[in-house]
Write a protein that holds these residues in place. Structure first.
Motif, PDB file in Angstrom:
ATOM      1  N   VAL A  30       0.832  -1.213   0.000  1.00  0.00           N
ATOM      2  CA  VAL A  30       0.000   0.000   0.000  1.00  0.00           C
ATOM      3  C   VAL A  30       0.866   1.262   0.000  1.00  0.00           C
ATOM      4  CG1 VAL A  30      -1.737   1.295   1.320  1.00  0.00           C
ATOM      5  CG2 VAL A  30      -1.914  -1.184   1.123  1.00  0.00           C
ATOM      6  N   LEU A  31       1.971   1.189   0.720  1.00  0.00           N
ATOM      7  CA  LEU A  31       2.859   2.340   0.840  1.00  0.00           C
ATOM      8  C   LEU A  31       3.221   2.895  -0.537  1.00  0.00           C
ATOM      9  CD1 LEU A  31       4.762   4.032   2.657  1.00  0.00           C
ATOM     10  CD2 LEU A  31       6.402   2.166   2.541  1.00  0.00           C
ATOM     11  N   ARG A  32       3.505   2.017  -1.485  1.00  0.00           N
ATOM     12  CA  ARG A  32       3.928   2.454  -2.816  1.00  0.00           C
ATOM     13  C   ARG A  32       2.760   2.583  -3.791  1.00  0.00           C
ATOM     14  NH1 ARG A  32       8.601   1.014  -6.074  1.00  0.00           N
ATOM     15  NH2 ARG A  32       8.330   2.034  -8.080  1.00  0.00           N
ATOM     16  N   TYR A  33       1.819   1.624  -3.756  1.00  0.00           N
ATOM     17  CA  TYR A  33       0.817   1.544  -4.823  1.00  0.00           C
ATOM     18  C   TYR A  33      -0.602   1.879  -4.378  1.00  0.00           C
ATOM     19  CZ  TYR A  33       4.537  -0.845  -7.370  1.00  0.00           C
ATOM     20  OH  TYR A  33       5.727  -1.160  -7.993  1.00  0.00           O
ATOM     21  N   GLY A  34      -0.812   2.035  -3.085  1.00  0.00           N
ATOM     22  CA  GLY A  34      -2.163   2.321  -2.611  1.00  0.00           C
ATOM     23  C   GLY A  34      -2.937   1.052  -2.296  1.00  0.00           C
ATOM     24  N   ASN A  35      -4.137   1.218  -1.703  1.00  0.00           N
ATOM     25  CA  ASN A  35      -4.956   0.038  -1.401  1.00  0.00           C
ATOM     26  C   ASN A  35      -5.887  -0.250  -2.583  1.00  0.00           C
ATOM     27  OD1 ASN A  35      -6.752   2.090  -0.991  1.00  0.00           O
ATOM     28  ND2 ASN A  35      -6.697   1.943   1.225  1.00  0.00           N
ATOM     29  N   MET A  36      -6.784  -1.213  -2.388  1.00  0.00           N
ATOM     30  CA  MET A  36      -7.589  -1.686  -3.525  1.00  0.00           C
ATOM     31  C   MET A  36      -8.310  -0.525  -4.236  1.00  0.00           C
ATOM     32  SD  MET A  36      -8.165  -4.583  -5.025  1.00  0.00           S
ATOM     33  CE  MET A  36      -8.591  -4.103  -6.667  1.00  0.00           C
ATOM     34  N   ARG A  37      -8.786   0.415  -3.446  1.00  0.00           N
ATOM     35  CA  ARG A  37      -9.516   1.559  -4.020  1.00  0.00           C
ATOM     36  C   ARG A  37      -8.666   2.306  -5.053  1.00  0.00           C
ATOM     37  NH1 ARG A  37     -13.916   3.876  -2.159  1.00  0.00           N
ATOM     38  NH2 ARG A  37     -13.849   2.969  -0.072  1.00  0.00           N
ATOM     39  N   ASP A  38      -7.356   2.336  -4.810  1.00  0.00           N
ATOM     40  CA  ASP A  38      -6.459   3.068  -5.706  1.00  0.00           C
ATOM     41  C   ASP A  38      -6.099   2.268  -6.948  1.00  0.00           C
ATOM     42  OD1 ASP A  38      -6.094   5.284  -3.843  1.00  0.00           O
ATOM     43  OD2 ASP A  38      -5.042   3.808  -2.620  1.00  0.00           O
ATOM     44  N   LEU A  39      -6.499   1.001  -6.979  1.00  0.00           N
ATOM     45  CA  LEU A  39      -6.041   0.114  -8.056  1.00  0.00           C
ATOM     46  C   LEU A  39      -7.153  -0.229  -9.043  1.00  0.00           C
ATOM     47  CD1 LEU A  39      -3.920  -2.338  -5.822  1.00  0.00           C
ATOM     48  CD2 LEU A  39      -3.113  -0.386  -7.151  1.00  0.00           C
ATOM     49  N   VAL A  40      -8.256   0.517  -8.987  1.00  0.00           N
ATOM     50  CA  VAL A  40      -9.423   0.179  -9.811  1.00  0.00           C
ATOM     51  C   VAL A  40      -9.807   1.343 -10.714  1.00  0.00           C
ATOM     52  CG1 VAL A  40     -11.781  -0.708  -9.741  1.00  0.00           C
ATOM     53  CG2 VAL A  40     -10.301  -1.007  -7.785  1.00  0.00           C
ATOM     54  N   LEU A  41     -10.133   1.026 -11.974  1.00  0.00           N
ATOM     55  CA  LEU A  41     -10.639   2.066 -12.875  1.00  0.00           C
ATOM     56  C   LEU A  41     -12.136   1.913 -13.133  1.00  0.00           C
ATOM     57  CD1 LEU A  41      -7.727   2.199 -15.473  1.00  0.00           C
ATOM     58  CD2 LEU A  41      -8.205   3.802 -13.629  1.00  0.00           C
ATOM     59  N   GLY A  42     -12.639   0.705 -13.053  1.00  0.00           N
ATOM     60  CA  GLY A  42     -14.066   0.524 -13.334  1.00  0.00           C
ATOM     61  C   GLY A  42     -14.620  -0.731 -12.677  1.00  0.00           C
ATOM     62  N   LEU A  43     -15.934  -0.749 -12.506  1.00  0.00           N
ATOM     63  CA  LEU A  43     -16.602  -1.904 -11.892  1.00  0.00           C
ATOM     64  C   LEU A  43     -17.870  -2.262 -12.652  1.00  0.00           C
ATOM     65  CD1 LEU A  43     -16.838  -1.296  -8.016  1.00  0.00           C
ATOM     66  CD2 LEU A  43     -15.168  -2.689  -9.252  1.00  0.00           C
ATOM     67  N   GLU A  44     -18.243  -3.530 -12.559  1.00  0.00           N
ATOM     68  CA  GLU A  44     -19.572  -3.981 -12.974  1.00  0.00           C
ATOM     69  C   GLU A  44     -20.244  -4.516 -11.708  1.00  0.00           C
ATOM     70  OE1 GLU A  44     -20.394  -6.748 -16.597  1.00  0.00           O
ATOM     71  OE2 GLU A  44     -20.211  -8.027 -14.809  1.00  0.00           O
ATOM     72  N   VAL A  45     -21.466  -4.057 -11.468  1.00  0.00           N
ATOM     73  CA  VAL A  45     -22.123  -4.418 -10.208  1.00  0.00           C
ATOM     74  C   VAL A  45     -23.578  -4.801 -10.476  1.00  0.00           C
ATOM     75  CG1 VAL A  45     -22.818  -3.560  -7.911  1.00  0.00           C
ATOM     76  CG2 VAL A  45     -20.685  -2.756  -8.934  1.00  0.00           C
ATOM     77  N   VAL A  46     -24.025  -5.880  -9.850  1.00  0.00           N
ATOM     78  CA  VAL A  46     -25.459  -6.188  -9.860  1.00  0.00           C
ATOM     79  C   VAL A  46     -26.069  -5.504  -8.632  1.00  0.00           C
ATOM     80  CG1 VAL A  46     -27.182  -8.020  -9.637  1.00  0.00           C
ATOM     81  CG2 VAL A  46     -25.215  -8.324 -11.156  1.00  0.00           C
ATOM     82  N   LEU A  47     -26.997  -4.601  -8.905  1.00  0.00           N
ATOM     83  CA  LEU A  47     -27.598  -3.789  -7.842  1.00  0.00           C
ATOM     84  C   LEU A  47     -28.659  -4.596  -7.087  1.00  0.00           C
ATOM     85  CD1 LEU A  47     -27.974  -0.541  -9.984  1.00  0.00           C
ATOM     86  CD2 LEU A  47     -26.156  -1.113  -8.343  1.00  0.00           C
ATOM     87  N   PRO A  48     -29.095  -4.125  -5.920  1.00  0.00           N
ATOM     88  CA  PRO A  48     -30.092  -4.876  -5.140  1.00  0.00           C
ATOM     89  C   PRO A  48     -31.420  -5.064  -5.882  1.00  0.00           C
ATOM     90  CG  PRO A  48     -28.985  -3.283  -3.753  1.00  0.00           C
ATOM     91  CD  PRO A  48     -28.530  -2.993  -5.143  1.00  0.00           C
ATOM     92  N   SER A  49     -31.656  -4.304  -6.939  1.00  0.00           N
ATOM     93  CA  SER A  49     -32.862  -4.507  -7.758  1.00  0.00           C
ATOM     94  C   SER A  49     -32.662  -5.643  -8.759  1.00  0.00           C
ATOM     95  CB  SER A  49     -33.150  -3.230  -8.550  1.00  0.00           C
ATOM     96  OG  SER A  49     -32.013  -2.950  -9.362  1.00  0.00           O
ATOM     97  N   GLY A  50     -31.404  -6.053  -8.955  1.00  0.00           N
ATOM     98  CA  GLY A  50     -31.102  -7.045  -9.990  1.00  0.00           C
ATOM     99  C   GLY A  50     -30.588  -6.397 -11.273  1.00  0.00           C
ATOM    100  N   GLU A  51     -30.695  -5.070 -11.373  1.00  0.00           N
ATOM    101  CA  GLU A  51     -30.163  -4.395 -12.574  1.00  0.00           C
ATOM    102  C   GLU A  51     -28.641  -4.518 -12.595  1.00  0.00           C
ATOM    103  OE1 GLU A  51     -32.430  -0.290 -13.219  1.00  0.00           O
ATOM    104  OE2 GLU A  51     -32.171  -0.850 -11.110  1.00  0.00           O
ATOM    105  N   ILE A  52     -28.093  -4.534 -13.836  1.00  0.00           N
ATOM    106  CA  ILE A  52     -26.631  -4.596 -13.959  1.00  0.00           C
ATOM    107  C   ILE A  52     -26.106  -3.191 -14.228  1.00  0.00           C
ATOM    108  CG2 ILE A  52     -24.700  -5.561 -15.270  1.00  0.00           C
ATOM    109  CD1 ILE A  52     -26.640  -7.900 -16.067  1.00  0.00           C
TER     110      ILE A  52
END
Ligand SMILES: Cc1cc2nc3c(=O)[nH]c(=O)nc-3n(C[C@H](O)[C@H](O)[C@H](O)COP(=O)(O)OP(=O)(O)OC[C@H]3O[C@@H](n4cnc5c(N)ncnc54)[C@H](O)[C@@H]3O)c2cc1C
Length: 475
Positions: free
Chosen positions: A164-186
């Protein structure tokens, strides 16, 4: 279903509908096979569920969640089940659908010129590291559970680890996400852009949300140039102030190329050496405090670590050190570090805290917190180590050798109070990298300002109005 074999269930028609979405190999509906999914890594929680589902496409996840939303069935997402806080274990009387992402393990795209990889949530972290490595790239997230945790779980917990010291935590290592929402929509937020200032950055809502706002099904991750050399040392350090001084110097002397700076104290090292297979004492004389320090460089002739160690010896900060001379030696030193959580687990019951304070406050915090706890229980054994470069300590206490586990755990709330009150006094965090789950929910609600909690509750209600996503966790 529960680990002891009792059955909790939904109507047969609903169960059949859910099973038909994933097909024959995609569900578990008997208690024996479900047991491993219903207990957490530390063995602290045991839950129940109506059905374990193992979908292998985003559309399947979406169809499952649509049915759950329609019937108000709760959904508990689970990745590699290595989380420390019981976030992936359903409640004891739950009729949840346990949604395991492990079969969603495709690499959708590797774009070496854009330095990105688009992967499904069930990919094992180590697989992503290996695939990047084969292409001359680095995916830097690295932690002890990397052989079994999944990228969806890493995202949902905003995992940290040793780089993390050099590259950051997971939040810093992501550019995009695909998520299934609680409604079921993608929600397709799978962007691979480093610049995109178009409104709220929605992906950050889901990172660290521990499955309470939706199911992460895929992510576009940042890759980095693969370093040409690693200089790694294991150093005996004179004291806590010296650790912090050395960290600052290492950053300065290397041009901020320190990729890891881990502090290890003697008790957890002793536990690892006692319980771990093929682990050896790294230096000839024992010391109270060590640093495992690594500089990653694109220059194979880089000697900044040696210079830094020489100055450390001259100034009396370091008493002994070994520099890894081969990849084998480097990996042996890292094995010691990686075995610390396992060694602690094998030693027996302990009360754990994953805290952070500003790096400069670490010595003062430790000097105040250890006596505060040992004043309360004289024979308790402090076991602390951690990612000191990030101000993050695993600040744990093993039970006195002559005390029974049950008796020890009756003191858990009192010890937590002592430690976490001091964390608050030092303006730190009660959960630096493991998240909240079930274990820290009450502490989280106690130590977090009301306005923060209210905003989080409003977000939760807006996205998940029926509260079906991982109830009882975090909020
Ligand atoms: C030996 C060891 C060392 C560790 N070292 C570190 C360390 O250095 N740093 C660190 O940060 N952690 C560490 N951990 C903790 C753990 O590995 C991390 O929290 C990891 O990110 C969890 O990933 P997982 O796939 O196992 O998630 P799980 O344990 O399965 O789930 C964790 C949480 O995420 C949710 N979740 C899982 N998958 C999804 C998904 N696809 N969508 C939405 N929600 C989801 C779950 O509901 C749960 O709330 C360590 C654990 C072990 C056992």
């Amino acid at each position: 279903m529960s680990p002891d074999g009792t059955v909790s269930s939904l109507p047969d028609t609903t169960l059949d509908q859910l099973k038909s979405i994933v097909g024959e190999n995609g569900f578990i509906d008997n208690a024996t096979d479900a047991t491993a999914y219903l207990t957490d890594w530390r063995g602290q929680y045991r839950g129940t569920c109506a059905l374990v589902l193992r979908p292998n496409t985003t559309e399947q996840v979406s169809n499952i969640v649509k049915i759950c939303a329609e019937h108000k069935i709760t959904v508990v997402p689970q990745g590699g089940n290595t989380g420390m806080n019981g976030g992936a274990t359903p409640a004891v009387d739950s009729n949840a659908v346990l949604l395991c992402l492990g079969r969603m393990n495709k690499i959708r795209k590797l774009d070496t010129l854009n330095y990105t990889a688009t992967v499904e949530a069930g990919c094992i972290l180590q697989t992503i590291q290996d695939i990047a490595d084969e292409e001359g790239r680095l995916f830097p997230l690295s932690l002890g559970a990397e052989g079994s945790c999944q990228i969806g779980g890493n995202l949902a917990t905003n995992a940290g680890g040793v780089s993390v010291l050099r590259y950051g935590n997971m939040r810093d290592l992501v550019l995009g996400l695909e998520v299934v929402l609680p409604s079921g929509e993608i929600w397709n937020g799978l962007r691979s852009l480093r610049k995109d200032n178009t409104g709220y950055d929605l992906k950050h809502l889901f990172i660290g949300s521990e499955g309470t706002l939706g199911i992460i099904t895929a992510a576009t991750l940042k890759l980095f140039p693969k370093p040409k050399s690693y200089q790694t040392c294991f150093a005996a350090i004179n004291g806590l102030d010296e650790v912090v001084e050395l960290l600052a110097r290492a950053r300065q002397v290397s041009g901020d190329r320190v990729s890891s700076f881990e502090m290890i104290t003697r008790p957890p090292l002793d536990f690892a050496l006692k319980h771990g297979p093929n682990l050896t004492e790294p230096l000839s004389e024992p010391s109270d405090i060590y640093g495992l320090i690594e500089i990653a460089s694109s220059d194979p002739t880089d000697e900044s670590l040696e210079q830094f160690l020489e100055r450390g010896f001259e100034d009396g900060l370091i008493t002994d050190a070994i520099i890894a001379q081969s990849e084998g030696q480097r990996s042996a030193l890292w094995k010691l570090r990686e075995y610390l959580p396992e060694g602690e687990k094998e030693e027996g019951a302990s009360i754990k805290h994953d805290i952070s304070v500003p790096v400069s406050s670490i010595p003062a915090f430790v000097r105040k917190a250890i006596p505060a706890v040992t004043d309360y229980m004289a024979k308790i054994r402090p076991v602390y180590f951690g990612h000191v470069g990030d101000g993050n300590l695993h600040f744990n206490f093993a039970k006195p050798t002559d005390m029974a586990d049950d008796e020890f755990f009756t003191h858990k709330d009192a010890i937590n109070h002592i430690v976490l009150d001091l964390v608050a006094e030092f303006e730190g965090s009660i959960s630096a990298e493991h998240g909240i789950g079930q274990l820290k929910r009450d502490s989280f609600l106690h130590y977090t300002p009301n306005l923060d909690i209210n905003l989080m509750r409003q977000l939760k209600a807006a996205l998940d109005p029926h509260g079906i996503m991982n109830p009882g966790k975090l909020l």
